[in-house]
Design an enzyme around this catalytic site. Sequence first.
Site, short mmCIF file in Angstrom:
data_model
loop_
_atom_site.label_atom_id
_atom_site.label_comp_id
_atom_site.label_asym_id
_atom_site.label_seq_id
_atom_site.Cartn_x
_atom_site.Cartn_y
_atom_site.Cartn_z
N GLY A 3 0.42 -4.83 0.84
CA GLY A 3 -0.81 -5.08 -0.13
C GLY A 3 -0.44 -5.64 -1.31
N GLU A 30 4.55 -5.22 7.33
CA GLU A 30 3.29 -4.24 8.15
C GLU A 30 3.98 -3.91 9.49
OE1 GLU A 30 2.08 -6.37 5.98
OE2 GLU A 30 0.77 -5.36 4.81
N GLU A 60 -0.80 -9.12 -0.51
CA GLU A 60 -2.26 -9.70 -0.37
C GLU A 60 -2.93 -9.34 -1.71
OE1 GLU A 60 -2.09 -6.41 2.64
OE2 GLU A 60 -3.27 -7.60 3.95
N ALA A 87 0.86 -1.20 0.16
CA ALA A 87 0.05 -0.07 0.17
C ALA A 87 1.02 1.24 -0.07
CB ALA A 87 -0.85 0.08 1.17
N1 COA Z 1 4.68 3.19 -0.45
C1 COA Z 1 5.01 4.33 -1.06
N2 COA Z 1 6.20 4.60 -1.94
C2 COA Z 1 6.70 3.41 -2.01
C3 COA Z 1 6.55 2.31 -1.40
C4 COA Z 1 5.32 2.10 -0.71
N3 COA Z 1 4.77 0.85 -0.26
N4 COA Z 1 7.50 1.30 -1.63
C5 COA Z 1 8.34 1.83 -2.67
N5 COA Z 1 8.07 3.14 -2.57
C6 COA Z 1 8.69 4.38 -3.48
C7 COA Z 1 10.02 4.94 -2.56
O1 COA Z 1 9.60 5.84 -1.84
C8 COA Z 1 10.74 5.51 -3.83
O2 COA Z 1 10.11 6.46 -4.08
P1 COA Z 1 11.01 8.16 -4.36
O3 COA Z 1 11.82 7.61 -5.37
O4 COA Z 1 10.18 9.06 -4.67
O5 COA Z 1 11.90 8.21 -3.09
C9 COA Z 1 10.51 4.46 -4.89
O6 COA Z 1 9.27 3.71 -4.63
C10 COA Z 1 11.64 3.62 -5.01
O7 COA Z 1 11.67 2.73 -3.73
P2 COA Z 1 12.96 2.48 -3.01
O8 COA Z 1 12.97 2.38 -1.65
O9 COA Z 1 13.96 3.83 -3.35
O10 COA Z 1 13.84 1.12 -3.67
P3 COA Z 1 14.77 0.31 -2.96
O11 COA Z 1 15.25 -0.53 -4.07
O12 COA Z 1 15.93 0.92 -2.06
O13 COA Z 1 13.94 -0.54 -1.82
C11 COA Z 1 11.94 -1.84 -1.21
C12 COA Z 1 12.85 -1.51 -2.29
C13 COA Z 1 10.77 -2.62 -1.68
C14 COA Z 1 12.66 -2.77 -0.32
C15 COA Z 1 11.49 -0.68 -0.43
O14 COA Z 1 11.04 0.27 -1.61
C16 COA Z 1 10.34 -0.92 0.57
O15 COA Z 1 10.78 -1.14 1.66
N6 COA Z 1 9.15 -0.50 0.30
C17 COA Z 1 7.89 -0.42 1.25
C18 COA Z 1 7.64 -1.85 1.48
C19 COA Z 1 6.53 -2.08 2.57
O16 COA Z 1 6.79 -1.66 3.73
N7 COA Z 1 5.27 -2.22 1.89
C20 COA Z 1 4.08 -2.62 2.89
C21 COA Z 1 3.63 -1.34 2.86
S1 COA Z 1 2.08 -1.51 4.12
#
Ligand code: COA
Length: 260
Positions: free
Chosen positions: A112, A135, A115, A66
Site C-alpha cells: 500500500g 502482497e 500504491e 497496509a
Molecule cells: N503492517 C503492520 N506492521 C508493520 C508493517 C505492516 N505492513 N510493516 C512493519 N510493521 C511493524 C512491524 O510489525 C514492527 O512492529 P513491532 O516493533 O511492534 O514488532 C515495526 O513495524 C518495525 O518493523 P520490523 O519488521 O521490525 O522492521 P525490519 O527492519 O526488520 O523490516 C520490513 C522492515 C519493511 C522489511 C518489514 O517490516 C516488512 O516486511 N514489513 C511488511 C511489508 C509488507 O509486506 N507490506 C505489504 C503489506 S500488504
Amino acid sequence: MEFHNLLIENKERIQYIIINRESKLNALNRDTLAELHVAFDAAFKNPAVGGIIITGTGAKAFVAGADISEFANLNVDEGTALARKGQIEVFNLIANGNKPVIAAINGFALGGGLELAMSCHIRIASETAKMGLPEVTLGLIPGYGGTQRLAQLIGKGKALEMILTADMITAVEAHQYGLVTHVVCPEDLLIKAEELLQKILLRAPLALAAAINSVNAGFTDGVDGYGIEIAQFGKCFGTKDFKEGVAAFLEKRKAAFKGE
Ligand code: COA
C-alpha cells in the site's frame, strides 16, 4: 478533524502531509487511511494550498504497506470492501486531485505504500528507498490500484515480474524503470521535492488541474482521453489565467496566475 497519524505542515503554498506512525514503519491502518482521505480532500479544496508533498516520518520508511495486523481476520466481502473503500476514498482521490501531489519516498515503500506513491502525480526517491509489492508473500494481491498503476508506469512485463516475485527494487532500479523521476541523497529529498513543486506552482493552476485530468483520462477504461484533452484545452480559453499567460508572454514579463 484532529489527526493522530498524520502531521500537516504548510510552507507558503506547499502543504506537507506526513505519515506519522514511525514505530510501525508508517503502515496504513484504517485510521491513517481515514485521515488521509480528510487531509487530501481538505487540501484539494483549500485555495491557499497550491500543491502537496507526501512523505513519511523517520529515515526508514515512507510507508511499509497496509497494516497487516488489521486484515488478518477479514473474509471475502470484508476484503473486497477494504480495497474498494481505500481505492475510492484515498488512492483515486489523490490520483484525480486538482492539485499536483509529489511523493517524496524516504525509505521503504511497500505494498500500500508503493500504491500510495503511485497514486501521486510525481515520485522522487531517496537513494536509501526500497520499493516493492510483496502482497503475494501474504497470499494476497495489491488491492489499492497497484496492479493497474504499476503496469501503467513501468510496463506490463516489469510490473508482473515485480508483483509475481514480490522482490524489492532499489531507488536506482526504480529510476531506471521510470517509477521515480529523481533519486537524491536523503538530506536532499525534500529540497528536491520543494524545488520541483515550486516550479510547478509558477504555472497556471487551472491548467495544471486540466493536464492531470487529461493525462488520467487516457488511463481510464471507457473514457476517450483525446476527447477529454480537446474539452480541457477548450475550457482553458475561458480562464483569466489564459489571458494573463498570453498577455505576460507578449509583454515580456512573468505571468501572475490567480487560478481563475
Ligand atoms: N503492517 C503492520 N506492521 C508493520 C508493517 C505492516 N505492513 N510493516 C512493519 N510493521 C511493524 C512491524 O510489525 C514492527 O512492529 P513491532 O516493533 O511492534 O514488532 C515495526 O513495524 C518495525 O518493523 P520490523 O519488521 O521490525 O522492521 P525490519 O527492519 O526488520 O523490516 C520490513 C522492515 C519493511 C522489511 C518489514 O517490516 C516488512 O516486511 N514489513 C511488511 C511489508 C509488507 O509486506 N507490506 C505489504 C503489506 S500488504
